[in-house]
Design a protein around this motif. Structure first.
Motif, PDB file in Angstrom:
ATOM      1  N   ARG A   2       0.843  -1.196   0.000  1.00 34.30           N
ATOM      2  CA  ARG A   2       0.000   0.000   0.000  1.00 34.30           C
ATOM      3  C   ARG A   2       0.874   1.240   0.000  1.00 34.30           C
ATOM      4  N   ASP A   3       0.443   2.260  -0.684  1.00 40.71           N
ATOM      5  CA  ASP A   3       1.228   3.485  -0.772  1.00 40.71           C
ATOM      6  C   ASP A   3       0.478   4.677  -0.184  1.00 40.71           C
ATOM      7  N   VAL A   4      -0.334   4.430   0.827  1.00 36.19           N
ATOM      8  CA  VAL A   4      -1.089   5.517   1.444  1.00 36.19           C
ATOM      9  C   VAL A   4      -0.121   6.434   2.176  1.00 36.19           C
ATOM     10  N   PHE A   5      -0.222   7.711   1.879  1.00 30.76           N
ATOM     11  CA  PHE A   5       0.668   8.714   2.447  1.00 30.76           C
ATOM     12  C   PHE A   5      -0.184   9.711   3.223  1.00 30.76           C
ATOM     13  N   VAL A   6       0.004   9.753   4.532  1.00 30.75           N
ATOM     14  CA  VAL A   6      -0.745  10.654   5.400  1.00 30.75           C
ATOM     15  C   VAL A   6       0.265  11.555   6.117  1.00 30.75           C
ATOM     16  N   PRO A   7       0.739  12.601   5.441  1.00 35.00           N
ATOM     17  CA  PRO A   7       1.777  13.438   6.054  1.00 35.00           C
ATOM     18  C   PRO A   7       1.207  14.308   7.171  1.00 35.00           C
ATOM     19  N   PRO A   8       1.865  14.328   8.332  1.00 36.60           N
ATOM     20  CA  PRO A   8       1.388  15.180   9.415  1.00 36.60           C
ATOM     21  C   PRO A   8       1.533  16.662   9.064  1.00 36.60           C
ATOM     22  N   ILE A   9       0.511  17.420   9.377  1.00 38.29           N
ATOM     23  CA  ILE A   9       0.544  18.872   9.151  1.00 38.29           C
ATOM     24  C   ILE A   9       1.325  19.509  10.300  1.00 38.29           C
ATOM     25  N   LEU A  10       2.333  20.295   9.956  1.00 34.91           N
ATOM     26  CA  LEU A  10       3.186  20.948  10.941  1.00 34.91           C
ATOM     27  C   LEU A  10       2.717  22.372  11.263  1.00 34.91           C
ATOM     28  N   TYR A  11       2.158  23.054  10.267  1.00 40.04           N
ATOM     29  CA  TYR A  11       1.661  24.422  10.447  1.00 40.04           C
ATOM     30  C   TYR A  11       0.455  24.611   9.555  1.00 40.04           C
TER      31      TYR A  11
END
Length: 131
Positions: A28-37
């Motif tokens: 799986r290539d699900v990408f859930v990048p955390p929001i920093l700002y």
């Protein structure tokens, strides 16, 4: 394919299910990048421009949907307000203009791409209208 009995249909379904289980799983290539700002202490003012930033350090090599979109949430509901659209999710930041909305500390951003991710709640002020 025509089945002459319920037993024949059941046997075909079980056979299909077992062969699907035997197939190798695709990564799986699900990408859930955390929001920093913005973060929890952030206060935006209507009309200002800000860089929304997110962490791309753990991005998979293959991303199914690499085009990003940022939408505004208010009180746990995603609004129809699109702040940015059609950008490369691997950029890690995109500049947005703060829309004219009621003053509140109940805003979040949603970063869509391969998946959706919410920012912490933050404040937007300067509209002159309190909620």
């Amino acid at each position: 394919m025509k089945f002459t009995s319920l037993a024949a249909l059941a046997a075909a379904l079980v056979g299909t299910s077992l062969s699907a289980l035997a197939s190798p799983l695709m990564p799986r290539d699900v990408f859930v990048p955390p929001i920093l700002y913005p973060h929890a202490d952030t206060v935006w003012t209507v009309g200002q421009r800000h860089n929304v930033t997110w962490d791309t350090s753990n991005a998979p090599k293959q991303i199914t949907n690499g085009k990003g979109m940022i939408m505004l949430r208010f009180e746990n509901l995603t609004t129809p307000v699109i702040l940015a659209n059609n950008f490369n999710i691997l950029l890690g930041r995109i500049e947005v203009t703060v829309p004219t909305v009621v003053d509140s500390s109940e805003y979040q951003l949603v970063l869509f791409g391969d998946s959706g991710n919410f920012s912490p709640f933050f404040t937007i002020q300067g509209s002159g209208v309190d909620f």
